[in-house]
Write an enzyme that holds these catalytic residues in place. Structure first.
Site, short mmCIF file in Angstrom:
data_model
loop_
_atom_site.label_atom_id
_atom_site.label_comp_id
_atom_site.label_asym_id
_atom_site.label_seq_id
_atom_site.Cartn_x
_atom_site.Cartn_y
_atom_site.Cartn_z
N HIS A 103 0.73 -1.49 0.07
CA HIS A 103 -0.16 -0.21 -0.10
C HIS A 103 0.84 1.30 -0.10
O HIS A 103 0.92 1.73 -0.97
CB HIS A 103 -0.79 -0.07 1.53
CG HIS A 103 -1.71 1.66 1.50
ND1 HIS A 103 -2.93 1.43 0.78
CD2 HIS A 103 -0.91 2.14 1.92
CE1 HIS A 103 -3.21 2.67 1.45
NE2 HIS A 103 -2.62 3.54 1.76
N GLU A 104 1.48 0.97 0.79
CA GLU A 104 3.05 2.12 1.02
C GLU A 104 3.59 2.37 -0.66
O GLU A 104 3.70 3.96 -1.11
CB GLU A 104 3.62 2.00 1.77
CG GLU A 104 3.61 2.21 3.54
CD GLU A 104 2.39 3.11 3.64
OE1 GLU A 104 2.45 4.38 2.87
OE2 GLU A 104 1.13 3.14 4.16
N HIS A 107 1.96 4.41 -2.67
CA HIS A 107 1.84 6.45 -3.00
C HIS A 107 3.12 6.59 -3.76
O HIS A 107 2.82 7.31 -4.10
CB HIS A 107 1.82 6.37 -1.10
CG HIS A 107 0.86 6.09 -0.77
ND1 HIS A 107 -0.43 6.62 -1.40
CD2 HIS A 107 0.51 5.33 0.61
CE1 HIS A 107 -1.44 7.02 -0.14
NE2 HIS A 107 -0.73 5.66 0.80
#
Length: 232
Positions: A103-104, A107
């Protein structure tokens, strides 16, 4: 309507509702993470190694991966191009850890392609910090001393904090969507593990929704109190 010391201020109910939503969402994400943090990923990759592979598959080689203290304190810093993974993610080989790390990475991909909502959110950070820290105090002093300009200023500042949370929603949902696609394309997780990962990231997303709802209720309370003060 009178908001005195001897009468119940019903607007406190808005605060209580927001608190309940936030606590429920926080408990849900922690329980979901802990459940799937006990399930080892089939490829036995740690969160840090999974993040490295995901970034490389996306053609990103200039992002540094660091370990930070705490649980679920994972985040990506676009200013320094640093992906920071918490103790509960960095060295863990669980399905939950891999999904949070991915998920990071989502980004980082957003940053790489110039994803507009991420850039807009980053530009709002200074104003949002001021709004969240000074909005309530300024409103409070304005309300106590019946000084409408301060009341209005407090509402405007707090609105900036709420706006930041509004923009955060598409950023977080998009990062999770990218993460799941990357995990599937790289075969880091199997089909059943991807299903578990969606539950982990879905629970995490609900904390942002609950946080926005709580802040919106707080803002509504300020507006109601402001209206009550003007009518007195």
């Amino acid at each position: 309507m009178y908001y005195g010391y001897y009468m119940f201020d019903w607007t406190y109910l808005l605060v209580i509702i927001g608190l309940i939503l936030s606590l429920a969402a926080s408990a849900h994400v922690k329980n979901t993470f802990r459940k799937y943090n006990q399930v080892r990923s089939m490829r036995n990759l740690t969160g840090a190694l999974a993040a490295q592979k995901v970034l490389q598959s996306a053609g990103i080689y200039d992002v540094t991966i660091e370990r930070v203290s705490g649980e679920l304190t994972d985040h990506y810093d676009p200013r320094t191009k640093t992906l920071r993974l918490s103790n509960s993610t960095y060295a863990s080989n669980s399905v939950a850890a891999v999904c949070v790390a991915a998920h990071e990475c989502g980004h980082a991909v957003q940053d790489r392609i110039g994803y507009a909502p991420l850039a807009f959110r980053s530009s709002l950070v200074p104003a949002a910090n001021i709004g969240s820290s000074l909005g309530w105090p300024i409103f409070f002093f304005g309300w106590i001393f019946s000084f409408q300009p301060l009341i209005t200023a407090g509402i405007v500042l707090f609105t900036l904090a709420v706006l930041f949370q509004v923009v955060t929603l598409p950023v977080e949902f998009n990062a999770s969507s990218r993460a799941m696609r990357l995990l599937e394309d790289t075969h880091i997780l199997g089909e059943q593990e991807l299903s578990a990962g969606r539950k982990v990231l879905g629970a995490a997303a609900m904390t942002y929704v609950a946080g926005l709802a709580a802040s919106a209720l707080q803002l509504l309370r300020l507006v109601i109190l402001s209206g009550g003060r003007r009518r007195r």
